[in-house]
Write an enzyme that holds these catalytic residues in place. Structure first.
Site, PDB file in Angstrom:
ATOM      1  CG  HIS A 169      -2.232   0.690   1.008  1.00  0.00           C
ATOM      2  ND1 HIS A 169      -2.446   1.566  -0.032  1.00  0.00           N
ATOM      3  CD2 HIS A 169      -3.405   0.637   1.690  1.00  0.00           C
ATOM      4  CE1 HIS A 169      -3.679   2.033   0.028  1.00  0.00           C
ATOM      5  NE2 HIS A 169      -4.283   1.483   1.060  1.00  0.00           N
ATOM      6  NE  ARG A 170       6.427   0.034   1.449  1.00  0.00           N
ATOM      7  CZ  ARG A 170       7.692  -0.360   1.360  1.00  0.00           C
ATOM      8  NH1 ARG A 170       8.632   0.250   2.076  1.00  0.00           N
ATOM      9  NH2 ARG A 170       8.023  -1.353   0.553  1.00  0.00           N
TER      10      ARG A 170
END
Length: 367
Positions: A345-346
């Protein structure tokens, strides 16, 4: 003339290797190119042939030890003569000089780093032992688990339970998955898929084809993290997780976007057979851009796979079974299973990961 054989550079920026198994013993006569030693890295296990013939005079590194590239592993030839250095492999991290005298009292290599395997370092951390204060009794001053426990004032004999060394592929899994869990901000998206139109005997190549076609629309999932940058890749070399008796390996199926289903099917079967036989080459385990995993009959309703770092996403195919579903207002029985996308999700937005997963499902349901 004695010959010092050093751990060679194994490529892909690998700085160390584990001595998985010696194929010779001290005193044995060997010829040039005879099998010498098996070395495990975080990619694979390779068999290294002997670069010279003669008598195996001294084996300097034990099975299970992890050593840096350039470490002298074995001496071949007359032990009474000066050793001939292995000039073909320049050491990345020189160890103590070979000599018939006593081992040097220091257990440190250049830059003050104590010699110890990752497992020993973990034990030292758990027991609060500073490795820089421990004198190693292993080969070349390497610190053993017994050294650490002795420094902590605990006897290995008094330790509770059976202790099983983590070696080979399982050590690679241990280190690689620990890093993935530590560094990746993983999120998992899940949705059902109707597999009515899918030939389940060819499930893996069909999934590979659907994934490759969908990755063209969502290129940020076909990527790697390198040096703080997200590198979008224009090739579709997809890893397929294979569970073997030795542990989990991920051979790579090349050019999944451009090959026919028959070609993909044949390659998947070939790689799976090589994985179970332990004959995969390093090249067959390198360079993946995305990973697909399925536990087959062992699949549950859902698992959350770890992203194969430095990749940024992995797709899971979970248990497929007949289930009641509503189609056109009627209750019918269809083969249904869950599809998951676990992503970092970064660098990937949740909506993009979900849309990618839906694109894969849409292609599978239209087969």
């Amino acid at each position: 003339m004695a010959y010092e054989f050093r751990l060679p550079d194994l490529g892909e920026g690998l700085a160390e290797g584990e001595i998985a198994r010696w194929l010779v013993e001290e005193g044995q006569e060997i010829a040039e190119d005879d099998p010498l030693v098996e070395v495990s890295t975080d990619k694979t296990t390779v068999e290294i042939p002997s670069p010279a013939g003669g008598t195996v005079t001294r084996i300097l590194v034990r099975e299970g030890d992890v050593v840096p590239v350039g470490t002298v592993l074995v001496v071949i030839g007359d032990d009474g003569e000066p050793a001939k250095p292995d000039t073909a492999q320049r050491p990345a991290e020189p160890g103590p000089p070979l000599s018939p005298g006593p081992a040097p009292p220091s257990n440190k290599v250049l830059q003050g780093r104590a010699r110890a395997t990752p497992v020993v370092r973990r034990v030292a951390q758990e027991l609060g032992v500073d490795l820089e204060t421990v004198a190693g009794t292993g080969p070349q001053g390497r610190i053993t688990e017994d050294d650490v426990r002795a420094a902590a004032g605990s006897s290995p004999a008094a330790a509770e339970g059976e202790r099983v060394p983590i070696r080979g592929i399982r050590r690679q899994m241990f280190e690689h998955l620990s890093r993935a869990h530590r560094e990746v901000a993983a999120v998992t998206w899940v949705e059902e898929c109707d597999f009515s139109g899918v030939e389940l005997k060819r499930l893996v190549p069909l999934v590979l084809k659907a994934v490759a076609e969908s990755l063209r629309e969502y290129p940020e999932l076909n990527a790697r993290i390198e040096g703080g940058e997200l590198v979008l890749l224009d090739r579709y070399d997809i890893g397929v997780a294979v569970q073997t008796e030795q542990g989990l390996v991920v051979p790579v199926v090349r050019r999944c976007d451009a090959r026919s289903l028959d070609e993909l099917d044949a390659d998947v079967r070939r790689l799976a057979e090589a994985a179970h036989a332990g004959t995969l080459t390093p090249q067959e385990l390198r360079g993946g851009t995305f990973t697909v995993t399925s536990a087959g009959r062992s699949s549950g309703l859902l698992v959350t796979p770890l992203v194969n770092h430095p990749e940024v996403a992995i797709l899971g195919v979970h248990r497929i079974a007949d289930r009641p579903v509503v189609r056109d207002g009627e209750l019918v029985i269809r083969p249904v299973g869950n599809i998951s996308v676990t992503f970092d999700h970064r660098v990937i937005d949740g909506k993009r990961a979900a849309d990618f997963g839906l694109a894969v499902i849409g292609r599978l349901e239209k087969r």
